[in-house]
Design a protein around this motif. Structure first.
Motif, PDB file in Angstrom:
ATOM      1  N   VAL A 190      71.949 -54.827 -36.117  1.00 29.19           N
ATOM      2  CA  VAL A 190      71.719 -54.835 -34.677  1.00 29.19           C
ATOM      3  C   VAL A 190      70.556 -53.899 -34.375  1.00 29.19           C
ATOM      4  N   ASP A 191      70.160 -53.835 -33.112  1.00 29.65           N
ATOM      5  CA  ASP A 191      68.975 -53.050 -32.752  1.00 29.65           C
ATOM      6  C   ASP A 191      69.304 -51.596 -32.399  1.00 29.65           C
ATOM      7  N   LYS A 192      70.491 -51.141 -32.754  1.00 32.17           N
ATOM      8  CA  LYS A 192      70.907 -49.762 -32.539  1.00 32.17           C
ATOM      9  C   LYS A 192      71.543 -49.246 -33.818  1.00 32.17           C
ATOM     10  N   PRO A 193      71.638 -47.931 -33.990  1.00 31.40           N
ATOM     11  CA  PRO A 193      72.369 -47.407 -35.145  1.00 31.40           C
ATOM     12  C   PRO A 193      73.849 -47.741 -35.027  1.00 31.40           C
ATOM     13  N   PRO A 194      74.625 -47.554 -36.100  1.00 31.76           N
ATOM     14  CA  PRO A 194      75.939 -48.208 -36.163  1.00 31.76           C
ATOM     15  C   PRO A 194      77.144 -47.392 -35.722  1.00 31.76           C
ATOM     16  N   ALA A 195      76.995 -46.180 -35.189  1.00 30.02           N
ATOM     17  CA  ALA A 195      78.171 -45.337 -34.955  1.00 30.02           C
ATOM     18  C   ALA A 195      79.225 -46.024 -34.090  1.00 30.02           C
ATOM     19  N   SER A 196      78.808 -46.653 -32.995  1.00 28.20           N
ATOM     20  CA  SER A 196      79.795 -47.318 -32.135  1.00 28.20           C
ATOM     21  C   SER A 196      80.427 -48.504 -32.845  1.00 28.20           C
ATOM     22  N   LEU A 197      79.676 -49.167 -33.713  1.00 29.62           N
ATOM     23  CA  LEU A 197      80.231 -50.293 -34.465  1.00 29.62           C
ATOM     24  C   LEU A 197      81.205 -49.825 -35.534  1.00 29.62           C
ATOM     25  N   TRP A 198      81.050 -48.591 -36.001  1.00 27.28           N
ATOM     26  CA  TRP A 198      82.041 -48.065 -36.949  1.00 27.28           C
ATOM     27  C   TRP A 198      83.417 -48.013 -36.296  1.00 27.28           C
ATOM     28  N   VAL A 199      83.450 -47.670 -35.022  1.00 27.29           N
ATOM     29  CA  VAL A 199      84.727 -47.593 -34.314  1.00 27.29           C
ATOM     30  C   VAL A 199      85.308 -48.987 -34.099  1.00 27.29           C
ATOM     31  N   THR A 200      84.521 -49.879 -33.508  1.00 25.27           N
ATOM     32  CA  THR A 200      85.052 -51.217 -33.212  1.00 25.27           C
ATOM     33  C   THR A 200      85.283 -52.027 -34.487  1.00 25.27           C
ATOM     34  N   GLY A 201      84.448 -51.802 -35.507  1.00 26.73           N
ATOM     35  CA  GLY A 201      84.662 -52.498 -36.768  1.00 26.73           C
ATOM     36  C   GLY A 201      85.992 -52.128 -37.403  1.00 26.73           C
ATOM     37  N   LEU A 202      86.337 -50.838 -37.362  1.00 24.83           N
ATOM     38  CA  LEU A 202      87.631 -50.406 -37.882  1.00 24.83           C
ATOM     39  C   LEU A 202      88.773 -50.973 -37.041  1.00 24.83           C
ATOM     40  N   SER A 203      88.589 -51.002 -35.733  1.00 23.34           N
ATOM     41  CA  SER A 203      89.620 -51.554 -34.864  1.00 23.34           C
ATOM     42  C   SER A 203      89.878 -53.021 -35.177  1.00 23.34           C
ATOM     43  N   VAL A 204      88.809 -53.792 -35.366  1.00 24.66           N
ATOM     44  CA  VAL A 204      88.972 -55.218 -35.687  1.00 24.66           C
ATOM     45  C   VAL A 204      89.601 -55.383 -37.061  1.00 24.66           C
ATOM     46  N   ARG A 205      89.217 -54.534 -38.003  1.00 30.68           N
ATOM     47  CA  ARG A 205      89.808 -54.617 -39.338  1.00 30.68           C
ATOM     48  C   ARG A 205      91.315 -54.355 -39.288  1.00 30.68           C
ATOM     49  N   LEU A 206      91.737 -53.422 -38.425  1.00 29.92           N
ATOM     50  CA  LEU A 206      93.150 -53.063 -38.322  1.00 29.92           C
ATOM     51  C   LEU A 206      93.962 -54.065 -37.512  1.00 29.92           C
ATOM     52  N   PHE A 207      93.386 -54.563 -36.412  1.00 32.83           N
ATOM     53  CA  PHE A 207      94.166 -55.350 -35.462  1.00 32.83           C
ATOM     54  C   PHE A 207      93.728 -56.803 -35.335  1.00 32.83           C
ATOM     55  N   GLY A 208      92.743 -57.210 -36.134  1.00 30.26           N
ATOM     56  CA  GLY A 208      92.287 -58.588 -36.046  1.00 30.26           C
ATOM     57  C   GLY A 208      91.214 -58.758 -34.979  1.00 30.26           C
ATOM     58  N   ASN A 210      90.019 -59.949 -31.771  1.00 32.67           N
ATOM     59  CA  ASN A 210      90.423 -60.403 -30.442  1.00 32.67           C
ATOM     60  C   ASN A 210      89.787 -59.480 -29.420  1.00 32.67           C
ATOM     61  N   SER A 211      89.846 -59.868 -28.167  1.00 35.61           N
ATOM     62  CA  SER A 211      89.149 -59.108 -27.134  1.00 35.61           C
ATOM     63  C   SER A 211      89.692 -57.687 -27.013  1.00 35.61           C
ATOM     64  N   TRP A 212      90.993 -57.504 -27.200  1.00 36.19           N
ATOM     65  CA  TRP A 212      91.556 -56.164 -27.060  1.00 36.19           C
ATOM     66  C   TRP A 212      91.111 -55.235 -28.187  1.00 36.19           C
ATOM     67  N   SER A 213      91.050 -55.740 -29.399  1.00 42.04           N
ATOM     68  CA  SER A 213      90.611 -54.879 -30.503  1.00 42.04           C
ATOM     69  C   SER A 213      89.151 -54.483 -30.349  1.00 42.04           C
ATOM     70  N   VAL A 214      88.370 -55.312 -29.656  1.00 37.15           N
ATOM     71  CA  VAL A 214      86.957 -54.997 -29.411  1.00 37.15           C
ATOM     72  C   VAL A 214      86.789 -54.051 -28.226  1.00 37.15           C
ATOM     73  N   LEU A 215      87.572 -54.232 -27.157  1.00 37.14           N
ATOM     74  CA  LEU A 215      87.334 -53.510 -25.913  1.00 37.14           C
ATOM     75  C   LEU A 215      88.224 -52.290 -25.703  1.00 37.14           C
ATOM     76  N   VAL A 216      89.432 -52.288 -26.252  1.00 39.60           N
ATOM     77  CA  VAL A 216      90.319 -51.140 -26.032  1.00 39.60           C
ATOM     78  C   VAL A 216      89.710 -49.827 -26.537  1.00 39.60           C
ATOM     79  N   PRO A 217      89.026 -49.804 -27.690  1.00 41.92           N
ATOM     80  CA  PRO A 217      88.407 -48.535 -28.092  1.00 41.92           C
ATOM     81  C   PRO A 217      87.482 -47.944 -27.036  1.00 41.92           C
TER      82      PRO A 217
END
Length: 587
Positions: A43-61, A63-70
């Motif tokens: 992506v066009d930004k460094p990955p720190a925020s994606l580290w959070v959402t990526g882990l959330s998706v890995r843990l919870f699958g 879906n919109s909640w795993s992407v947005l709840v963090p």
């Protein structure tokens, strides 16, 4: 509030949602912040925020909640940390708690905050990190603590890995606060600041160094750069290019996002005004009032440091956002919300503490009056709520200001509560409306007050035109059945992200988000001949099949190599139309 009906926004920004999905499928993609699990481009930004959402998706699958709840959790945490940071600088615990509660309430009730704390752009993590750094600074100043100051450097370095140079806009105020207020010798202050700066460089630079030391063939292309390097991305497209308005010189293809009308009025007009300016005039007055109190020796050392840190944060960010000539989006202004909250909370306390004197009463009256006046202006300009609401709120705040100025204790307390409530009513109402509005796409706005042109929201995205990639079931089925590393290649990251979310496969984003020079025609031909790509999808208005076999392509292609690839594909492979997309089978 931040969790309410999150699913209405689906995946929010599909671009970052697709990258989070990729990070959940591949640890390498997670580390680099790749758009696809096969590591074609980041992506066009460094990955720190994606580290959070990526882990959330890995843990919870996925879906919109795993992407947005963090993001919502980050928002709630930011409000709590802001409360703690403001409370700490006030010596009287009850007064500090009141100032902290006001600060937290202002942050929570700012439309830009409600927007970004319910959306998966990097800004939610950026705000949280900046507030945590401000708390660490308050602790460091109190006892001249180098460990706390070092922590500030580490946190701000992580902010760089979230949104690059924007994370450094607080540095002037933070550095000045410690340099002038820490209770130790000047030599020690300079040594402590040097150590904190070193910690910042290390925490910001370790990932940059890791990427630079990884051979280009073993990692994705750095999206947004012209030479496949993080430093070019940081100081070009996400740095000087934004300030000077020359992102295209650094590889960016801006689409309707640049605001050439620079000046201090920018933050008070159009969508920026709606998202951040409700209490901005009050915060600016708070800086002036705090300066007056400091000149008269009425601020303690910790409160003086708070004025410098929060005031510096506010003023530097206001100036940069007002005069930067490159791409700027209204939601960037969420970075101002914590500083506005802190200054409103502190100035309210300062004025109430001096209510026995004329200067305290005048300050309270002016703060109330200005807040109510500007709130009524915004409400009237947006035709938001009943037609009588702006006038009613203005009258209440002016009455409250008059009661405060009179000076009788009961009148002052009643006037302050009523006037402050009326002054805050506009931003709270707009925040609630923001929460009730689903948000999608790359450039979300707080509240949809105007009806867009027919089909515009579906077609326009920063990076090109898109069609029905997210909803085209036939196309999704075709791509899902592929066994190649990339199920398809397509023009631009926006279309690639939509296809990835629809198919859970990796899609090669030709040209990336901003017209990146990757892949070359030769590289793409090699990938096709090696059987690494199954289909080429010319998305949206990118092309249409013609009876004579010709292909009409949009003028919105952002790079010549993308056109070369499309021409080569059209010349060598037959096309079929699937929905609104032209599809070529490359196998």
């Amino acid at each position: 509030m931040y969790l309410w009906d999150l699913a209405a926004s689906d995946y929010g920004n599909a671009f970052y949602a697709a990258a989070a999905q990729a990070g959940s499928q591949s640890w390498s993609a997670w580390f680099f912040g790749s758009l696809d699990a096969r590591n074609f481009i980041t992506v066009d930004k460094p990955p720190a925020s994606l580290w959070v959402t990526g882990l959330s998706v890995r843990l919870f699958g996925m879906n919109s909640w795993s992407v947005l709840v963090p993001q919502a959790v980050m928002g709630v945490t930011a409000v709590a940390v802001l409360f703690a940071a403001v409370r700490r600088v006030v010596s009287h615990p009850d007064q500090g708690a009141v100032a902290g509660l006001i600060a937290g309430a202002v942050l929570a009730g700012t439309p830009a905050a409600a927007l970004m704390f319910r959306f998966n752009n990097p800004d939610a993590l950026l705000v949280l990190l900046l507030v945590v750094a401000a708390y660490g600074l308050a602790r460091a100043v109190q006892v001249a603590s180098w460990p706390w100051l070092t922590l500030v450097g580490v946190v701000l370095g992580t902010a760089f890995l979230t949104k690059m140079l924007q994370g450094f806009l607080v540095l002037p105020g933070f550095g000045l606060a410690y340099l002038t207020a820490a209770p130790t010798a000047w030599r020690n202050r300079l040594l402590h600041l040097t150590g904190a700066l070193a910690a910042l460089v290390v925490s910001a630079g370790w990932w940059v160094l890791a990427v630079q030391l990884t051979p280009a063939t073993a990692r994705p292309y750095i999206g947004g750069s012209t030479d496949n390097s993080v430093l070019n991305l940081a100081f070009g497209y996400n740095g000087l290019g934004r300030l000077e308005g020359h992102e295209s010189d650094w590889g960016a293809a801006t689409v309707g996002a640049r605001n050439t009308s620079t000046g201090l009025h920018r933050l008070f007009t159009t969508e920026m005004g709606n998202e951040i300016s409700w209490l901005l005039p009050v915060a600016l007055l708070a800086v002036a009032f705090g300066g007056y109190l400091a000149a008269r020796g009425r601020l303690g050392r910790d409160e003086w440091a708070a004025l410098l840190s929060w005031g510096g944060w506010l003023l530097v960010t206001v100036l940069v956002f007002s005069y930067m000539q490159g791409t700027i989006h209204p939601y960037y202004t969420v970075a101002l919300a914590p500083a506005i909250g802190a200054l409103v909370g502190l100035s309210t306390l300062w004025a109430w503490r001096l209510r026995a004197g004329w200067d305290g009463r005048i300050a309270m009256a002016v703060l109330l009056g200005v807040g109510g006046w500007w709130s009524s202006v915004l409400l009237r300009h947006n035709h938001f709520g009943p037609v009588w609401l702006p006038t009613a709120l203005l009258l209440i705040t002016l009455t409250g200001a008059l009661s405060v100025a009179v000076g009788r204790r009961w009148w002052m307390a009643t006037g302050l509560i009523a006037g402050a409530s009326a002054a805050a009513a506009g931003t709270v109402a707009f925040t609630v409306a923001t929460v009730a509005t689903p948000h999608h796409g790359a450039i979300p706005n707080a509240v949809s007050l105007l009806r867009p042109a027919p089909g515009l929201a579906e077609r326009v995205a920063a990076g090109g035109w898109t069609g029905d990639e997210a909803t085209n079931g036939q196309l999704a089925k075709m791509l899902t059945t592929t066994t190649t590393p990339w199920s398809a290649a397509t023009n631009g990251s926006q279309s690639a992200a939509a296809l990835e979310l629809a198919t859970r496969t990796s899609v090669m984003a030709i040209g990336g988000w901003s017209g990146d020079p990757t892949p070359t025609l030769a590289q793409f031909i090699d990938d096709v001949h090696a059987g690494r790509v199954a289909y080429y999808v010319e998305a949206g208005r990118g092309g249409a099949a013609q009876p004579q076999g010709r292909v009409i392509r949009s003028e919105n292609h952002s790079a010549s190599h993308s056109r070369e690839i499309a021409d080569w594909v059209a010349a060598h492979y037959p096309a079929i139309t699937v929905g609104t997309s032209l599809v070529y089978r490359l196998e």
